[in-house]
Design a protein around this motif. Sequence first.
Motif, PDB file in Angstrom:
ATOM      1  N   GLN A  12       0.831  -1.201   0.000  1.00 34.62           N
ATOM      2  CA  GLN A  12       0.000   0.000   0.000  1.00 34.62           C
ATOM      3  C   GLN A  12       0.870   1.258   0.000  1.00 34.62           C
ATOM      4  O   GLN A  12       0.567   2.229  -0.700  1.00 34.62           O
ATOM      5  CB  GLN A  12      -0.907   0.007   1.245  1.00 34.62           C
ATOM      6  N   ALA A  13       1.942   1.235   0.775  1.00 34.90           N
ATOM      7  CA  ALA A  13       2.836   2.391   0.864  1.00 34.90           C
ATOM      8  C   ALA A  13       3.516   2.654  -0.470  1.00 34.90           C
ATOM      9  O   ALA A  13       3.718   3.812  -0.853  1.00 34.90           O
ATOM     10  CB  ALA A  13       3.873   2.165   1.962  1.00 34.90           C
ATOM     11  N   ARG A  14       3.870   1.596  -1.198  1.00 34.51           N
ATOM     12  CA  ARG A  14       4.525   1.760  -2.484  1.00 34.51           C
ATOM     13  C   ARG A  14       3.602   2.457  -3.485  1.00 34.51           C
ATOM     14  O   ARG A  14       4.051   3.235  -4.326  1.00 34.51           O
ATOM     15  CB  ARG A  14       4.960   0.400  -3.023  1.00 34.51           C
ATOM     16  N   VAL A  15       2.308   2.185  -3.414  1.00 33.09           N
ATOM     17  CA  VAL A  15       1.347   2.871  -4.292  1.00 33.09           C
ATOM     18  C   VAL A  15       1.343   4.367  -4.009  1.00 33.09           C
ATOM     19  O   VAL A  15       1.314   5.202  -4.920  1.00 33.09           O
ATOM     20  CB  VAL A  15      -0.063   2.276  -4.113  1.00 33.09           C
ATOM     21  N   ILE A  16       1.387   4.736  -2.727  1.00 36.89           N
ATOM     22  CA  ILE A  16       1.416   6.145  -2.342  1.00 36.89           C
ATOM     23  C   ILE A  16       2.695   6.804  -2.840  1.00 36.89           C
ATOM     24  O   ILE A  16       2.678   7.933  -3.362  1.00 36.89           O
ATOM     25  CB  ILE A  16       1.288   6.286  -0.812  1.00 36.89           C
ATOM     26  N   LEU A  37      -6.092  11.712   1.030  1.00 39.31           N
ATOM     27  CA  LEU A  37      -5.566  10.367   1.271  1.00 39.31           C
ATOM     28  C   LEU A  37      -6.637   9.309   1.035  1.00 39.31           C
ATOM     29  O   LEU A  37      -6.343   8.201   0.597  1.00 39.31           O
ATOM     30  CB  LEU A  37      -5.033  10.271   2.703  1.00 39.31           C
ATOM     31  N   LYS A  38      -7.891   9.693   1.278  1.00 39.23           N
ATOM     32  CA  LYS A  38      -8.997   8.751   1.093  1.00 39.23           C
ATOM     33  C   LYS A  38      -9.189   8.397  -0.380  1.00 39.23           C
ATOM     34  O   LYS A  38      -9.755   7.354  -0.706  1.00 39.23           O
ATOM     35  CB  LYS A  38     -10.276   9.372   1.670  1.00 39.23           C
ATOM     36  N   LYS A  39      -8.701   9.255  -1.289  1.00 36.41           N
ATOM     37  CA  LYS A  39      -8.870   9.021  -2.720  1.00 36.41           C
ATOM     38  C   LYS A  39      -7.890   7.985  -3.265  1.00 36.41           C
ATOM     39  O   LYS A  39      -8.045   7.526  -4.394  1.00 36.41           O
ATOM     40  CB  LYS A  39      -8.699  10.329  -3.486  1.00 36.41           C
ATOM     41  N   ILE A  75      -5.696   2.749  -0.123  1.00 36.16           N
ATOM     42  CA  ILE A  75      -6.105   3.007   1.261  1.00 36.16           C
ATOM     43  C   ILE A  75      -7.562   2.608   1.442  1.00 36.16           C
ATOM     44  O   ILE A  75      -8.458   3.206   0.848  1.00 36.16           O
ATOM     45  CB  ILE A  75      -5.908   4.492   1.635  1.00 36.16           C
ATOM     46  N   ARG A  76      -7.800   1.600   2.242  1.00 38.74           N
ATOM     47  CA  ARG A  76      -9.163   1.137   2.486  1.00 38.74           C
ATOM     48  C   ARG A  76      -9.891   2.114   3.414  1.00 38.74           C
ATOM     49  O   ARG A  76      -9.246   2.848   4.172  1.00 38.74           O
ATOM     50  CB  ARG A  76      -9.139  -0.254   3.113  1.00 38.74           C
ATOM     51  N   PRO A  77     -11.226   2.135   3.367  1.00 42.50           N
ATOM     52  CA  PRO A  77     -11.982   3.055   4.234  1.00 42.50           C
ATOM     53  C   PRO A  77     -11.649   2.902   5.704  1.00 42.50           C
ATOM     54  O   PRO A  77     -11.553   3.898   6.438  1.00 42.50           O
ATOM     55  CB  PRO A  77     -13.441   2.691   3.929  1.00 42.50           C
ATOM     56  N   GLU A  78     -11.461   1.663   6.158  1.00 39.01           N
ATOM     57  CA  GLU A  78     -11.152   1.461   7.570  1.00 39.01           C
ATOM     58  C   GLU A  78      -9.751   1.986   7.921  1.00 39.01           C
ATOM     59  O   GLU A  78      -9.510   2.454   9.038  1.00 39.01           O
ATOM     60  CB  GLU A  78     -11.263  -0.023   7.956  1.00 39.01           C
ATOM     61  N   ASP A  79      -8.814   1.930   6.946  1.00 35.76           N
ATOM     62  CA  ASP A  79      -7.479   2.485   7.177  1.00 35.76           C
ATOM     63  C   ASP A  79      -7.563   4.000   7.334  1.00 35.76           C
ATOM     64  O   ASP A  79      -6.938   4.586   8.234  1.00 35.76           O
ATOM     65  CB  ASP A  79      -6.539   2.139   6.018  1.00 35.76           C
ATOM     66  N   SER A 112     -10.152   5.795   8.260  1.00 32.12           N
ATOM     67  CA  SER A 112     -10.891   6.158   9.477  1.00 32.12           C
ATOM     68  C   SER A 112      -9.981   6.185  10.694  1.00 32.12           C
ATOM     69  O   SER A 112     -10.085   7.076  11.554  1.00 32.12           O
ATOM     70  CB  SER A 112     -12.042   5.171   9.700  1.00 32.12           C
ATOM     71  N   ARG A 113      -9.063   5.224  10.798  1.00 32.81           N
ATOM     72  CA  ARG A 113      -8.205   5.183  11.978  1.00 32.81           C
ATOM     73  C   ARG A 113      -7.011   6.123  11.865  1.00 32.81           C
ATOM     74  O   ARG A 113      -6.428   6.538  12.880  1.00 32.81           O
ATOM     75  CB  ARG A 113      -7.731   3.754  12.251  1.00 32.81           C
ATOM     76  N   LEU A 114      -6.625   6.519  10.632  1.00 31.01           N
ATOM     77  CA  LEU A 114      -5.471   7.398  10.452  1.00 31.01           C
ATOM     78  C   LEU A 114      -5.851   8.876  10.410  1.00 31.01           C
ATOM     79  O   LEU A 114      -5.008   9.741  10.681  1.00 31.01           O
ATOM     80  CB  LEU A 114      -4.728   7.036   9.158  1.00 31.01           C
ATOM     81  N   ALA A 115      -7.119   9.187  10.047  1.00 29.58           N
ATOM     82  CA  ALA A 115      -7.541  10.574   9.842  1.00 29.58           C
ATOM     83  C   ALA A 115      -7.232  11.479  11.032  1.00 29.58           C
ATOM     84  O   ALA A 115      -6.762  12.614  10.856  1.00 29.58           O
ATOM     85  CB  ALA A 115      -9.031  10.619   9.501  1.00 29.58           C
ATOM     86  N   PRO A 116      -7.479  11.050  12.294  1.00 33.46           N
ATOM     87  CA  PRO A 116      -7.207  11.956  13.434  1.00 33.46           C
ATOM     88  C   PRO A 116      -5.731  12.333  13.581  1.00 33.46           C
ATOM     89  O   PRO A 116      -5.414  13.314  14.259  1.00 33.46           O
ATOM     90  CB  PRO A 116      -7.691  11.155  14.648  1.00 33.46           C
ATOM     91  N   TYR A 117      -4.831  11.588  12.974  1.00 34.40           N
ATOM     92  CA  TYR A 117      -3.403  11.810  13.151  1.00 34.40           C
ATOM     93  C   TYR A 117      -2.758  12.528  11.962  1.00 34.40           C
ATOM     94  O   TYR A 117      -1.567  12.829  12.002  1.00 34.40           O
ATOM     95  CB  TYR A 117      -2.687  10.474  13.379  1.00 34.40           C
ATOM     96  N   ILE A 118      -3.527  12.806  10.928  1.00 38.63           N
ATOM     97  CA  ILE A 118      -2.977  13.476   9.738  1.00 38.63           C
ATOM     98  C   ILE A 118      -2.785  14.958  10.047  1.00 38.63           C
ATOM     99  O   ILE A 118      -3.699  15.646  10.498  1.00 38.63           O
ATOM    100  CB  ILE A 118      -3.904  13.299   8.519  1.00 38.63           C
ATOM    101  N   ASP A 119      -1.588  15.453   9.789  1.00 38.20           N
ATOM    102  CA  ASP A 119      -1.252  16.850  10.090  1.00 38.20           C
ATOM    103  C   ASP A 119      -0.501  17.429   8.889  1.00 38.20           C
ATOM    104  O   ASP A 119       0.695  17.176   8.700  1.00 38.20           O
ATOM    105  CB  ASP A 119      -0.385  16.910  11.348  1.00 38.20           C
ATOM    106  N   ILE A 120      -1.218  18.199   8.057  1.00 44.50           N
ATOM    107  CA  ILE A 120      -0.619  18.802   6.859  1.00 44.50           C
ATOM    108  C   ILE A 120      -0.351  20.272   7.142  1.00 44.50           C
ATOM    109  O   ILE A 120      -1.267  21.010   7.531  1.00 44.50           O
ATOM    110  CB  ILE A 120      -1.556  18.657   5.642  1.00 44.50           C
TER     111      ILE A 120
END
Length: 301
Positions: free
Chosen positions: A110-114, A130-132, A136-140, A142-150
């Motif tokens: 998954q990381a290689r795709v990014i 990131l959701k696009k 990245i699956r929807p559940e991934d 959901s759990r990462l969104a609170p930690y994203i800091d751009i």
Amino acid sequence: MFKQFKEYFSFTKKELNGLLVLCILMVIVWVSPSVVSLSGTEKVYDPSEFKKEIAAFRASEKKHVKRNYYREPDKARGYKENKGSPVYFKFNPNNLAVSDWVRLGISEKQARVIKNYEAKGGKFRRKEDLKKMYSIRPEDYSRLAPYIDIPEEQKNAKVYVKKEYPSRRPVIVEVNSADSAMLETVRGIGPVLASRIIRYRERLGGFYRKEQLKEVYGIDSLRYPAIAEQLNTDAGSIRKININTAGFDELRNHPYLTYKQKNAIIQYRKQHGAFTGIGDLRKIAILNTEILRKIAPYLIF
């Protein structure tokens, strides 16, 4: 008759030997199955060995111990992948190392795709970007969104949009007086098409309306609308034919009349005298209403 019968059923010595050998072979083939069945005993297979192997396989399956997925450090890349328990931390998804994605519970694949997306110029300006990502699956998310800091400077990065400039006002060209160079200034007309328009104009005597341009080879129903708004015609400049004095040579090149029609006009004029108007031409059988409508602007009486 007996002689003929004897000749038909008689055999040579060589043929008799062959028949004898054939009979012996037939007898051997006929009795061989019976001899084999009497001499041999039917083999009996014991399935006990096979059952023992099945029992041993099932016993080994029960002893299998489930292990958490763990990948040893990759010497070439210098990181390890562990899906056992993600480690959460504030992160900027732009240019994040593969090892950090793996710590967050994202697989190496998954990381290689990014990373491929970033290599092609892709940027994450909002966390929703990131959701696009299809990896990245929807559940991934959901759990990462609170930690994203751009950072703000990346959120407000200027997006360059191609500026559309208004098209120039087209130049109007008078098609009956224009030379090849002037016609080429019209968008949609090149050197070849300009040459065709001039040749057809000379045969015709000029265009009395723009729609006649559709008769030029290369100007179809798709091309005509694109060039029509850039052209106009001066009907007063067309070259006309005096139908009462014109000979065959003068009529010969006109594209609206066939050879037979031109000849019929001349012969009718010789027999009946000068034409007084377009109505006289209607008396010629091979000139229909459509032909007369098209040629009338080019005639004088």
